[in-house]
Design a protein around this motif. Structure first.
Motif, PDB file in Angstrom:
ATOM      1  N   GLU A 103       0.635  -1.155   0.053  1.00 52.68           N
ATOM      2  CA  GLU A 103       0.080  -0.056   0.038  1.00 52.68           C
ATOM      3  C   GLU A 103       0.858   1.194   0.139  1.00 52.68           C
ATOM      4  OE1 GLU A 103      -3.936   0.532   2.250  1.00 52.68           O
ATOM      5  OE2 GLU A 103      -2.464   0.913   3.538  1.00 52.68           O
ATOM      6  N   GLY A 104       0.490   2.039  -1.019  1.00 48.82           N
ATOM      7  CA  GLY A 104       1.237   3.441  -1.015  1.00 48.82           C
ATOM      8  C   GLY A 104       2.687   3.305  -1.823  1.00 48.82           C
ATOM      9  N   THR A 105       2.911   2.310  -2.406  1.00 48.65           N
ATOM     10  CA  THR A 105       4.013   2.071  -3.361  1.00 48.65           C
ATOM     11  C   THR A 105       3.687   1.769  -4.746  1.00 48.65           C
ATOM     12  OG1 THR A 105       4.321  -0.287  -3.180  1.00 48.65           O
ATOM     13  CG2 THR A 105       5.232   1.072  -1.457  1.00 48.65           C
ATOM     14  N   ASN A 106       4.623   1.859  -5.623  1.00 54.79           N
ATOM     15  CA  ASN A 106       4.266   1.412  -7.086  1.00 54.79           C
ATOM     16  C   ASN A 106       5.060   0.203  -7.735  1.00 54.79           C
ATOM     17  OD1 ASN A 106       2.775   3.577  -7.597  1.00 54.79           O
ATOM     18  ND2 ASN A 106       4.418   5.216  -7.708  1.00 54.79           N
ATOM     19  N   SER A 107       5.573  -0.551  -6.699  1.00 55.38           N
ATOM     20  CA  SER A 107       6.394  -1.586  -7.168  1.00 55.38           C
ATOM     21  C   SER A 107       5.815  -2.846  -6.661  1.00 55.38           C
ATOM     22  CB  SER A 107       8.095  -1.587  -6.507  1.00 55.38           C
ATOM     23  OG  SER A 107       8.637  -0.304  -6.705  1.00 55.38           O
ATOM     24  N   PRO A 108       5.850  -3.974  -7.657  1.00 49.63           N
ATOM     25  CA  PRO A 108       5.040  -5.152  -7.181  1.00 49.63           C
ATOM     26  C   PRO A 108       5.837  -5.961  -6.099  1.00 49.63           C
ATOM     27  CG  PRO A 108       5.215  -4.987  -9.499  1.00 49.63           C
ATOM     28  CD  PRO A 108       6.107  -3.801  -9.184  1.00 49.63           C
ATOM     29  N   ARG A 109       5.441  -5.961  -4.936  1.00 51.78           N
ATOM     30  CA  ARG A 109       6.381  -6.662  -3.867  1.00 51.78           C
ATOM     31  C   ARG A 109       5.622  -7.532  -2.990  1.00 51.78           C
ATOM     32  NH1 ARG A 109       8.994  -1.979  -0.209  1.00 51.78           N
ATOM     33  NH2 ARG A 109       9.820  -3.639   0.671  1.00 51.78           N
ATOM     34  N   ILE A 110       4.348  -7.978  -3.321  1.00 51.12           N
ATOM     35  CA  ILE A 110       3.488  -8.950  -2.834  1.00 51.12           C
ATOM     36  C   ILE A 110       3.575 -10.112  -3.647  1.00 51.12           C
ATOM     37  CG2 ILE A 110       1.450  -9.552  -1.862  1.00 51.12           C
ATOM     38  CD1 ILE A 110       0.755  -6.522  -1.146  1.00 51.12           C
ATOM     39  N   LYS A 111       3.798 -11.233  -2.952  1.00 50.71           N
ATOM     40  CA  LYS A 111       3.870 -12.368  -3.652  1.00 50.71           C
ATOM     41  C   LYS A 111       2.397 -12.958  -3.885  1.00 50.71           C
ATOM     42  CE  LYS A 111       5.560 -17.251  -3.704  1.00 50.71           C
ATOM     43  NZ  LYS A 111       6.120 -18.411  -3.083  1.00 50.71           N
ATOM     44  N   ILE A 112       2.026 -13.355  -4.946  1.00 54.26           N
ATOM     45  CA  ILE A 112       0.495 -13.808  -5.272  1.00 54.26           C
ATOM     46  C   ILE A 112       0.858 -15.190  -6.053  1.00 54.26           C
ATOM     47  CG2 ILE A 112      -1.524 -13.349  -6.388  1.00 54.26           C
ATOM     48  CD1 ILE A 112      -1.326 -11.386  -4.445  1.00 54.26           C
ATOM     49  N   THR A 113      -0.092 -16.107  -5.587  1.00 56.53           N
ATOM     50  CA  THR A 113      -0.014 -17.568  -6.170  1.00 56.53           C
ATOM     51  C   THR A 113      -1.475 -17.619  -6.715  1.00 56.53           C
ATOM     52  OG1 THR A 113       1.418 -18.394  -4.387  1.00 56.53           O
ATOM     53  CG2 THR A 113       0.175 -19.860  -5.715  1.00 56.53           C
ATOM     54  N   THR A 114      -1.563 -18.039  -7.891  1.00 56.12           N
ATOM     55  CA  THR A 114      -2.749 -18.390  -8.536  1.00 56.12           C
ATOM     56  C   THR A 114      -2.500 -19.878  -9.175  1.00 56.12           C
ATOM     57  OG1 THR A 114      -2.811 -16.093  -9.286  1.00 56.12           O
ATOM     58  CG2 THR A 114      -4.174 -17.399 -10.477  1.00 56.12           C
TER      59      THR A 114
END
Length: 210
Positions: A103-114
């Motif tokens: 939140e509040g950033t522009n960089s993809p930093r959260i790992k998401i698994t699909t």
């Protein structure tokens, strides 16, 4: 809508020219003019294709995609493909490309698994991590018929609060050897919510001494 992300993704999948995307509605991007051809990428899962076209034969959408991901918890949704052509299809490819950042950033930093559910094998399979790759989720689809594939998505259990979006990409292979991409691409936005802290165990009281 993050146009930079969309343009990069569409360039990778050769679905639509940047000029077409820039003039498309915010929620849906339409493909380039009918009859244009595209060179398949090395990740193509349709080895029987003899011709590539951008004349659409399918539409795609995500049903029930969550607007809120609780870190460490699976959320399920459905990837729907509809054969809008008069020709039978021999294979359906799908990709739900998801990106999230703190939140509040522009960089993809959260790992998401699909993952998507393979009914034939009765097991969950990972969704490709590149928007240029597709999972073959169905082997046949009659004219006018639809294919619903169960999928699930999860943010890493250690994730902090964040924001994200996903796009649905579809690809088809016709029994006549003609292959191409779905007619539309949609954007779905969500937030990431941190998991509730694990309650600390209540200490066992010590016996009283005399």
């Amino acid at each position: 809508m993050n146009l930079r992300r969309i343009l990069a993704t569409l360039a990778a999948t050769t679905v639509v020219a940047p000029a077409v995307l820039m003039s498309a509605p915010a929620a849906v991007a339409q493909p380039a003019a009918a009859g244009a051809t595209a060179t398949p990428t090395p990740a193509d899962s349709f080895p029987t294709c003899t011709t590539w076209t951008q004349t659409p034969r399918t539409t795609t959408e995500l049903l029930g995609f969550p607007t809120r991901l609780v870190a460490g918890t699976w959320s399920t949704f459905t990837f729907r493909t509809v054969n809008i052509s008069a020709s039978p299809l021999a294979a359906i490819g799908a990709n739900a490309d998801t990106t999230a950042w703190l939140e509040g950033t522009n960089s993809p930093r959260i790992k998401i698994t699909t993952q998507w559910y393979d009914k034939a094998a009765k097991k969950w399979r990972p969704m490709p991590t590149s928007p240029a790759e597709f999972a073959t989720v169905a082997r046949a689809l009659k004219p006018g018929a639809r294919s619903d594939v169960k999928m699930r998505v999860m943010a890493d259990r250690r994730s902090k609060a964040g924001d994200g979006f996903t796009f649905d990409y579809g690809r088809f292979a016709g029994k006549d050897g003609v292959c191409g991409h779905a007619a539309t691409i949609h954007e779905y936005n969500f937030v990431v919510v941190p998991a509730a802290p694990t309650p600390k165990p209540t200490p066992t009281p010590k016996p009283a001494t005399r």
